[in-house]
Every structure is written in structure tokens, then in C-alpha cells.
Design an enzyme around this catalytic site. Structure first.
Site, mmCIF file in Angstrom:
data_model
loop_
_atom_site.group_PDB
_atom_site.id
_atom_site.type_symbol
_atom_site.label_atom_id
_atom_site.label_comp_id
_atom_site.label_asym_id
_atom_site.label_seq_id
_atom_site.Cartn_x
_atom_site.Cartn_y
_atom_site.Cartn_z
ATOM 1 C CG PHE A 111 -0.475 0.483 2.561
ATOM 2 C CD1 PHE A 111 -0.335 1.811 2.838
ATOM 3 C CD2 PHE A 111 0.191 -0.629 3.333
ATOM 4 C CE1 PHE A 111 0.130 2.038 4.002
ATOM 5 C CE2 PHE A 111 0.742 -0.147 4.415
ATOM 6 C CZ PHE A 111 0.848 1.083 4.894
ATOM 7 C CE LYS A 112 5.390 1.120 4.592
ATOM 8 N NZ LYS A 112 4.735 -0.253 5.124
#
Ligand SMILES: *Cc1c(COP(=O)(O)O)cnc(C)c1O
Length: 469
Positions: A111-112
Site C-alpha cells: 500500500f505504500k
């Protein structure tokens, strides 16, 4: 929009300066002075928008005055155009009213990418305008490093130095960092552990003489722009499930309290969120706070979900600030106490206030593997160990079966084959097409001793497009 420090003693900054800042000068973290609040009608009108257009509407108030609308629109279209799935953050249904929000369709499969793809482009935009170059130094236990390098690889104005603990990240994670080649990209394998890397980054921020005047920028989640970018997908998911006319709950695998803090902000901006579940592994300082008002530092327990292996949660201070009526001096006193004793707790009514929204669960490695196996058995769907912790917590802590429960799918299972193997389901996750040749690509990395002076000398030698600063 102006930003203020959680400790109340640093000057207020605009978006551009917050983007380029690390910690505030008083040791605090920057937060918006006033949070924008959207009406039900406004939120309802966003249903069905493509991800980048929704992102523009949600984030526009935060960058107003610093980034022109047309530029911001273009940057967002580029940022979310690199994701492999057309929906950017697709929802997959697991069970009755139970969904995984797949946040791993970006270049590095975690998700980063949502925040760091944007951060890289925002830096490029702002630095080009200012005609300035910066150095980024970051420490990673795996996911942040590759996402930061992918996000910044095209930035002419940035030299990026990412330290990882030598031989202590998975091969997929290492290769995702070391196979991105460029004269401004520097991978350093430190002969030490993740904390050693982190300490050297902190020390470098504290004393920047070795940079000869070049500015140092932070890419960890103390950087406000990262939190800001993560608010968007809460809106995106909830809108698809009936918001703003129906409330939605989220279960969030968390370590540094960054991702879940973005969900808390989405709620304060008008999104109907009825519950936020803090899902941790054995490194459960956040669970200890939520369940018993004890935020106590413990030793580090390495786990099968390494991206949540932390001893303290850096963004928790941002929540403490709100729980104390945004009184910076009160937060400052609490953090001083925490520094001195390794412990803190808050007054009963403040803790009760937190518990109105947050629940929590800590899940050990055994529970993680059991959940991977359980969900695979039910649906054939393969969870990564972090997401599995989110699913387990959602199932244990859920307040309402009538409302949609969204589990944040924080990583693709191929990044964490050990946990999937230990789950004993006989299924091995495959690399997606854009990374299919990862194991054939050339790597570039420098091994350095666990020594601040050696690292800083290396940065000084290579910090200007591979040449000395
Ligand atoms: C970084 C990360 C987390 C934890 O995120 P926080 O913002 O620290 O809460 C969870 N899962 C994965 C896969 C990560 O990379």
C-alpha cells in the site's frame, strides 16, 4: 492550508514546507491546522469517479495555495496511472458484508505505493520550481524502501539513499530495491538490524553538517504527505459500499499507526466510519493502549509480518494531540514522560473517547497462518500475513454484521512467501507480470558497516547524482 506541530512550539508551515520537512523543530509531527469537512451531498456526488479524480477532490484543500489545480490534477493522473489494476484499489468480497481493499496493485505490491508514488512526483514538482536539489535518507525493513525508490526514481532533483539490514529482508523485497538502477538511487545494506538503520537516519536528521547545506527530506510516515494520500482510499472504498448513506467499518493492519490514522481523518472529514480496528502482530503496543490504556514500550519480537514489527508507533502522537484537545504542551509533557519512562497512559475520559471509535486485536504468527489457511479454504483467496491479521481482527472485533467491513489489503502475498508456506495450504503465490523477471534483473547495492560516519561519508561522496556533494 497551514500545518501546526503536535508539540505546539514550532512555527506553522504551508504544505510545501511540510512536504520538505522531517519532524517539526520542537520534535513534534505536523498536522493540518483545520481539517476540511465535506457535506453528505458533496461526498455523494463523488460516487463513481475514477480514483485520480476522487483523489483530487479529497486532497485539494490540503495542498491549496501551494500546488495549482491543473498541476495537481496532472500529477494525480500520472501517479495512479502506474497502478496495474484499472480500479487502482479494487474491492474483493471475502464473506457476507466482508471485503478486502486491495492496496497492492502498485509497482512494489504494497500500500505504500499510494503515498510514495505521489510524494516523489510532488517533490519533483516543487523542487523543479524552486530549482533546488535534496537528499532523501530512509531506513526500511522492506516495503518502504522499494516504494520510496520506485516513487523517486524519475526525480531529477532527488538523490535517494535507502538503508536495509544486510541479509535480513526477503529476497523479493531486496530485489525490488536493488534492481532499480539510476545514478540518483543508492541502496545500502547495513551490517546491523533495522533499528541500527533507523538510528542512523535519525542521527543524520539531527546533525546535517555532512550534507554541506543540501536539504534532507523524510520519506517515512512522519511525512504528512504520506498520511494525506492514504485518506483517499477510505473514501474510495466506502463510496463503493454505499457511503455516505451507509456507515462502513475498517480493519487496518498497522505498525506505526500511519495507515489507520488516515482512516480516522477520513471520518473527521465527514465519511461515515462507525468503527476502526487496530490490527497488530505480537508487537502490540497499540493494542495495549486500546485495550487497557497502557502505551508501554516492549522489546522487539520478529514476526512473520515484518512490516509491522515496531516497538513504538510514531504516528500515535498525532492521535494523542486530538485526544488532548490539540493542546501541544500537554502532548509535549506526555512525550517527555514516555521518553523518560517508556510508558504513558491518558486520563480515563480521553481513553473512553478513543474507544468510541477504535477496537483492537493482537494476532501472533500462529493466528496469522491459521487465518491465511482459513480464508484460502473458504474462498481460494490468498492473503499476505499482514492482511491476514486484519481479517482475523475484523472477525473478532466486528461491532455490526449489518454494515460492510473493509479489511485493508496492505501487501501482495508474493512478498511474504514464508508465512504463506507455513500456512500449509500448498499454494505458492506468483509474481505479477510486471515483476515476472525480477530474479533475472541486475542488482546494485553497497554493503557498509553499522557505522554512522561511514554512511555519512558515503552519502557525501555520492549525494549529487552519484558525485560528491
Ligand atoms: C508499512 C506496512 C504496514 C503498516 O503500516 P503503518 O502505516 O505503519 O501502520 C502494514 N502492512 C504492510 C504490508 C506494510 O508494508
Amino acid at each position: 492550508m497551514r500545518y501546526i506541530s503536535t508539540r505546539g512550539q514550532a512555527p506553522a508551515l504551508n504544505f510545501e514546507d511540510v512536504l520538505l520537512a522531517g519532524l517539526a523543530s520542537d520534535g513534534g509531527l505536523y498536522v493540518p491546522e483545520n481539517l476540511p469537512r465535506f457535506t453528505v451531498e458533496e461526498i455523494a456526488s463523488w460516487a463513481g469517479l475514477p480514483y485520480h479524480e476522487l483523489a483530487f477532490r479529497v486532497m485539494r484543500p490540503f495542498v491549496a495555495g501551494c500546488i495549482a489545480d491543473a498541476d495537481f490534477k496532472r500529477i494525480l493522473e500520472e501517479t495512479y496511472g502506474v497502478f496495474a489494476h484499472k480500479a487502482v484499489a479494487p474491492l474483493t468480497q471475502l464473506g457476507a458484508n466482508e471485503w478486502v481493499l486491495e492496496l497492492f496493485q502498485g509497482p512494489t505490491l504494497a500500500f505504500k505505493d499510494f503515498a510514495l508514488q505521489l510524494l516523489g512526483r510532488l517533490l519533483d514538482h516543487v523542487l523543479t520550481r524552486r530549482n533546488e536539489r535534496v537528499v532523501i535518507m530512509g531506513a526500511t525493513s522492506g516495503d518502504t524502501g522499494s516504494a520510496a525508490i520506485e516513487g523517486c526514481k524519475a526525480c531529477d532533483n532527488v538523490d535517494i539513499f535507502i538503508m536495509h539490514p544486510h541479509n535480513r529482508v526477503s529476497e523479493v523485497q531486496r530485489r525490488q530495491m536493488t534492481t532499480i538502477l539510476g545514478e540518483n538511487i543508492h541502496n545500502i545494506a547495513i551490517e546491523g538490524n533495522f533499528d541500527d538503520c533507523q538510528e542512523m537516519v535519525k542521527a543524520s536528521f539531527a546533525d546535517q553538517g555532512f550534507l554541506k547545506g543540501t536539504r534532507l527530506v523524510a520519506v517515512n510516515s512522519i511525512n504528512w504527505a504520506r498520511i494525506m494520500a492514504q485518506i483517499v482510499y477510505y473514501f474510495h472504498a466506502a463510496l463503493q459500499l454505499g457511503a455516505p448513506h451507509r456507515s462502513v467499518a475498517f480493519s487496518v493492519p498497522t505498525g506505526n499507526f500511519g495507515d489507520i490514522f488516515a482512516g480516522y481523518l477520513a471520518r473527521n472529514m465527514g465519511l461515515p466510519v462507525n468503527q476502526l480496528i487496530v490490527a497488530t502482530n505480537r508487537n502490540d503496543i497499540l493494542h495495549r493502549f486500546m485495550s487497557g490504556n497502557r502505551y508501554d514500550k516492549d522489546t522487539l519480537h520478529p514476526s512473520l509480518s515484518p512490516s509491522m514489527d515496531i516497538m513504538v508507533s510514531s504516528n500515535f502522537e498525532r492521535l494523542l494531540f486530538d485526544l488532548h484537545g490539540r493542546n501541544g504542551l500537554a502532548v509535549s509533557a506526555l512525550m517527555d514522560e514516555f521518553k523518560a519512562t517508556g510508558k504513558l497512559s491518558v486520563e480515563d475520559d480521553r481513553w473512553t473517547e478513543a474507544r468510541r471509535l477504535f477496537d483492537s486485536l493482537a494476532v501472533d504468527d500462529e493466528g496469522t497462518c491459521a487465518t491465511i489457511a482459513e480464508v484460502h479454504g473458504e474462498t481460494g483467496y490468498l492473503l499476505d500475513p499482514h492482511t491476514a491479521i486484519g481479517v482475523k481482527a475484523a472477525r473478532e472485533c466486528r461491532r455490526s454484521l449489518a454494515l460492510p467491513m473493509v479489511i485493508l489489503g496492505t501487501a501482495h502475498p508474493v512478498k511474504f512467501p514464508e508465512a504463506v508456506e507455513k500456512a500449509g495450504i500448498g499454494a505458492a503465490p506468483q509474481l505479477p507480470a510486471h515483476l515476472a523477471d525480477l530474479f533475472q534483473r541486475a542488482e546494485r547495492c553497497t554493503v557498509l558497516p553499522n557505522d554512522l560516519k561511514a554512511v555519512q561519508a558515503f552519502v557525501g561522496q555520492h549525494g549529487n547524482r552519484g558525485k560528491p556533494l
